[in-house]
Write a protein that holds these residues in place. Structure first.
Motif, PDB file in Angstrom:
ATOM      1  N   ALA A   1      57.575  54.370  26.909  1.00  0.00           N
ATOM      2  CA  ALA A   1      59.084  54.395  26.799  1.00  0.00           C
ATOM      3  C   ALA A   1      59.616  54.764  25.718  1.00  0.00           C
ATOM      4  O   ALA A   1      60.700  55.453  25.798  1.00  0.00           O
ATOM      5  N   LEU A   2      58.918  54.854  24.542  1.00  0.00           N
ATOM      6  CA  LEU A   2      59.438  55.464  23.287  1.00  0.00           C
ATOM      7  C   LEU A   2      59.307  56.906  23.335  1.00  0.00           C
ATOM      8  O   LEU A   2      60.236  57.779  22.715  1.00  0.00           O
ATOM      9  N   THR A   3      58.486  57.501  24.098  1.00  0.00           N
ATOM     10  CA  THR A   3      58.376  59.091  23.953  1.00  0.00           C
ATOM     11  C   THR A   3      58.704  59.844  25.533  1.00  0.00           C
ATOM     12  O   THR A   3      58.483  60.974  25.411  1.00  0.00           O
ATOM     13  N   GLU A   4      59.032  59.008  26.203  1.00  0.00           N
ATOM     14  CA  GLU A   4      59.272  59.653  27.749  1.00  0.00           C
ATOM     15  C   GLU A   4      60.590  59.096  28.256  1.00  0.00           C
ATOM     16  O   GLU A   4      60.788  57.916  27.873  1.00  0.00           O
ATOM     17  N   ASP A   5      61.162  59.833  29.281  1.00  0.00           N
ATOM     18  CA  ASP A   5      62.431  59.217  29.637  1.00  0.00           C
ATOM     19  C   ASP A   5      62.207  58.460  31.044  1.00  0.00           C
ATOM     20  O   ASP A   5      61.759  58.957  32.164  1.00  0.00           O
ATOM     21  N   GLU A   6      62.370  57.252  30.808  1.00  0.00           N
ATOM     22  CA  GLU A   6      62.214  56.214  31.755  1.00  0.00           C
ATOM     23  C   GLU A   6      60.776  56.482  32.487  1.00  0.00           C
ATOM     24  O   GLU A   6      60.677  56.483  33.932  1.00  0.00           O
ATOM     25  N   PRO A   7      59.612  56.378  31.972  1.00  0.00           N
ATOM     26  CA  PRO A   7      58.448  56.385  32.466  1.00  0.00           C
ATOM     27  C   PRO A   7      57.966  55.636  33.671  1.00  0.00           C
ATOM     28  O   PRO A   7      58.444  54.331  33.435  1.00  0.00           O
ATOM     29  N   THR A   8      57.459  55.826  34.509  1.00  0.00           N
ATOM     30  CA  THR A   8      56.937  54.874  35.754  1.00  0.00           C
ATOM     31  C   THR A   8      55.609  54.592  35.213  1.00  0.00           C
ATOM     32  O   THR A   8      54.699  55.162  34.946  1.00  0.00           O
ATOM     33  N   ILE A   9      55.333  53.228  34.838  1.00  0.00           N
ATOM     34  CA  ILE A   9      53.979  52.548  34.401  1.00  0.00           C
ATOM     35  C   ILE A   9      53.232  52.217  35.577  1.00  0.00           C
ATOM     36  O   ILE A   9      53.566  52.143  36.544  1.00  0.00           O
ATOM     37  N   LYS A  10      51.984  52.394  35.295  1.00  0.00           N
ATOM     38  CA  LYS A  10      50.871  52.000  35.967  1.00  0.00           C
ATOM     39  C   LYS A  10      50.456  50.341  35.891  1.00  0.00           C
ATOM     40  O   LYS A  10      50.309  49.797  34.894  1.00  0.00           O
ATOM     41  N   THR A  11      50.504  49.795  37.125  1.00  0.00           N
ATOM     42  CA  THR A  11      49.917  48.282  36.974  1.00  0.00           C
ATOM     43  C   THR A  11      48.655  48.475  37.058  1.00  0.00           C
ATOM     44  O   THR A  11      47.934  49.420  37.240  1.00  0.00           O
ATOM     45  N   TYR A  12      47.964  47.036  36.820  1.00  0.00           N
ATOM     46  CA  TYR A  12      46.678  47.145  37.172  1.00  0.00           C
ATOM     47  C   TYR A  12      46.201  45.553  37.719  1.00  0.00           C
ATOM     48  O   TYR A  12      46.936  44.609  37.819  1.00  0.00           O
ATOM     49  N   HIS A  13      45.127  45.531  38.278  1.00  0.00           N
ATOM     50  CA  HIS A  13      44.725  44.164  38.805  1.00  0.00           C
ATOM     51  C   HIS A  13      43.925  43.544  38.056  1.00  0.00           C
ATOM     52  O   HIS A  13      42.764  43.351  37.929  1.00  0.00           O
ATOM     53  N   GLU A  14      44.786  42.405  37.387  1.00  0.00           N
ATOM     54  CA  GLU A  14      44.288  41.579  36.335  1.00  0.00           C
ATOM     55  C   GLU A  14      43.291  40.669  36.882  1.00  0.00           C
ATOM     56  O   GLU A  14      42.498  40.339  36.037  1.00  0.00           O
ATOM     57  N   ASP A  15      43.308  40.091  38.113  1.00  0.00           N
ATOM     58  CA  ASP A  15      42.531  39.381  38.457  1.00  0.00           C
ATOM     59  C   ASP A  15      40.929  39.918  38.909  1.00  0.00           C
ATOM     60  O   ASP A  15      40.068  39.337  38.589  1.00  0.00           O
ATOM     61  N   LEU A  16      41.351  41.301  39.309  1.00  0.00           N
ATOM     62  CA  LEU A  16      39.888  41.984  39.333  1.00  0.00           C
ATOM     63  C   LEU A  16      39.115  42.229  37.707  1.00  0.00           C
ATOM     64  O   LEU A  16      38.131  42.244  37.791  1.00  0.00           O
ATOM     65  N   TRP A  17      40.075  42.659  36.938  1.00  0.00           N
ATOM     66  CA  TRP A  17      39.650  42.882  35.664  1.00  0.00           C
ATOM     67  C   TRP A  17      39.033  41.577  34.936  1.00  0.00           C
ATOM     68  O   TRP A  17      38.220  41.768  34.379  1.00  0.00           O
ATOM     69  N   ALA A  18      39.449  40.740  35.392  1.00  0.00           N
ATOM     70  CA  ALA A  18      38.988  39.275  34.776  1.00  0.00           C
ATOM     71  C   ALA A  18      37.616  39.094  35.303  1.00  0.00           C
ATOM     72  O   ALA A  18      36.599  38.308  34.765  1.00  0.00           O
ATOM     73  N   GLU A  19      37.225  39.772  36.468  1.00  0.00           N
ATOM     74  CA  GLU A  19      35.718  39.525  37.018  1.00  0.00           C
ATOM     75  C   GLU A  19      34.884  40.444  36.730  1.00  0.00           C
ATOM     76  O   GLU A  19      33.651  40.357  36.684  1.00  0.00           O
ATOM     77  N   LEU A  20      35.224  41.672  35.838  1.00  0.00           N
ATOM     78  CA  LEU A  20      34.250  42.550  35.276  1.00  0.00           C
ATOM     79  C   LEU A  20      33.325  42.182  34.026  1.00  0.00           C
ATOM     80  O   LEU A  20      33.753  40.976  33.423  1.00  0.00           O
ATOM     81  N   ALA A  21      32.321  42.681  34.062  1.00  0.00           N
ATOM     82  CA  ALA A  21      31.243  42.145  33.143  1.00  0.00           C
ATOM     83  C   ALA A  21      31.795  41.867  31.623  1.00  0.00           C
ATOM     84  O   ALA A  21      31.260  40.986  31.148  1.00  0.00           O
ATOM     85  N   ASP A  22      32.706  42.617  31.111  1.00  0.00           N
ATOM     86  CA  ASP A  22      33.309  42.657  29.889  1.00  0.00           C
ATOM     87  C   ASP A  22      34.038  41.383  29.676  1.00  0.00           C
ATOM     88  O   ASP A  22      34.178  40.892  28.479  1.00  0.00           O
ATOM     89  N   SER A  23      34.660  41.022  30.688  1.00  0.00           N
ATOM     90  CA  SER A  23      35.384  39.644  30.660  1.00  0.00           C
ATOM     91  C   SER A  23      34.361  38.432  31.244  1.00  0.00           C
ATOM     92  O   SER A  23      34.951  37.237  30.583  1.00  0.00           O
ATOM     93  N   ARG A  24      33.566  38.684  31.595  1.00  0.00           N
ATOM     94  CA  ARG A  24      32.701  37.492  32.058  1.00  0.00           C
ATOM     95  C   ARG A  24      31.526  37.050  31.006  1.00  0.00           C
ATOM     96  O   ARG A  24      31.286  35.948  30.857  1.00  0.00           O
ATOM     97  N   GLY A  25      31.265  38.248  30.200  1.00  0.00           N
ATOM     98  CA  GLY A  25      29.931  37.825  29.426  1.00  0.00           C
ATOM     99  C   GLY A  25      30.146  38.272  27.872  1.00  0.00           C
ATOM    100  O   GLY A  25      29.179  37.922  27.243  1.00  0.00           O
ATOM    101  N   THR A  26      31.244  38.870  27.505  1.00  0.00           N
ATOM    102  CA  THR A  26      31.351  39.274  26.218  1.00  0.00           C
ATOM    103  C   THR A  26      31.478  38.161  25.319  1.00  0.00           C
ATOM    104  O   THR A  26      32.427  37.489  25.480  1.00  0.00           O
ATOM    105  N   PRO A  27      31.331  38.013  24.047  1.00  0.00           N
ATOM    106  CA  PRO A  27      31.539  36.996  23.123  1.00  0.00           C
ATOM    107  C   PRO A  27      32.963  37.130  22.981  1.00  0.00           C
ATOM    108  O   PRO A  27      33.487  38.193  22.658  1.00  0.00           O
TER     109      PRO A  27
END
Length: 177
Positions: free
Chosen positions: A82-108
């Motif tokens: 937003a600081l470097t572009e004129d009203e950029p459209t941002i990408k959303t993400y599936h936080e629920d699916l991210w929470a199921e990935l290996a780095d969220s399930r097993g990383t200290p």
């Protein structure tokens, strides 16, 4: 604090498009405090406790600890876009699916706590460098619509408190010192 354990600090409310300098300073302070508060909330928890959902059907403490930097990394990038572009459209993400990935399930959790420390250091430096006009810059969120950086700041001031309260509330309910 609310009785609803899903929203222990209440649901986020969209603020006006423009915040006051004092409101901004308070929210930046909340963002600056989030890493230490999350670290304190998970400090001393056993592996079994880290695998405990903060509510029935909710994420585990470990997943929450990994979600916060995932989300805040996205926010940091959104501010920069937003600081470097004129009203950029941002990408959303599936936080629920991210929470199921290996780095969220097993990383200290320490890995994400260290990431959060570094990320928030950079993010707060960036936020404190804003001119008055920077706060009115906008981005387009596919689900929320067009929002200002003031409004995004409000969301992430709330977001850190929200998830720290999930863990702190669980500790209190379970009697974990």
């Amino acid at each position: 604090m609310t009785e609803d354990i899903r929203y222990p600090v209440g649901k986020w409310q969209m603020p006006p498009e423009e915040l006051t300098p004092d409101q901004r300073a308070q929210l930046i302070g909340q963002i600056a405090e989030t890493p230490a508060r999350l670290r304190q909330a998970v400090q001393g928890l056993t592996e079994e406790q880290l695998e405990t959902p903060y509510r029935p059907g909710g994420w585990t403490v470990r997943q929450v600890a990994h979600h916060v930097p995932d989300s805040h990394l996205n926010s940091y990038i959104r501010f920069k876009l937003a600081l470097t572009e004129d009203e950029p459209t941002i990408k959303t993400y599936h936080e629920d699916l991210w929470a199921e990935l290996a780095d969220s399930r097993g990383t200290p959790v320490e890995v994400s706590l260290a990431l959060l420390d570094s990320l928030h250091h950079r993010w707060v430096v960036l936020l404190r460098s804003f001119s008055a006009g920077d706060w009115s810059r906008k981005l387009k969120h596919p689900e929320v619509g067009t929002i200002t950086l003031d409004q995004l700041l409000s969301l992430y001031g709330w977001h850190g408190r929200h998830h720290v309260a999930h863990v702190a509330g669980l500790r209190q309910r379970m009697g974990w010192a």
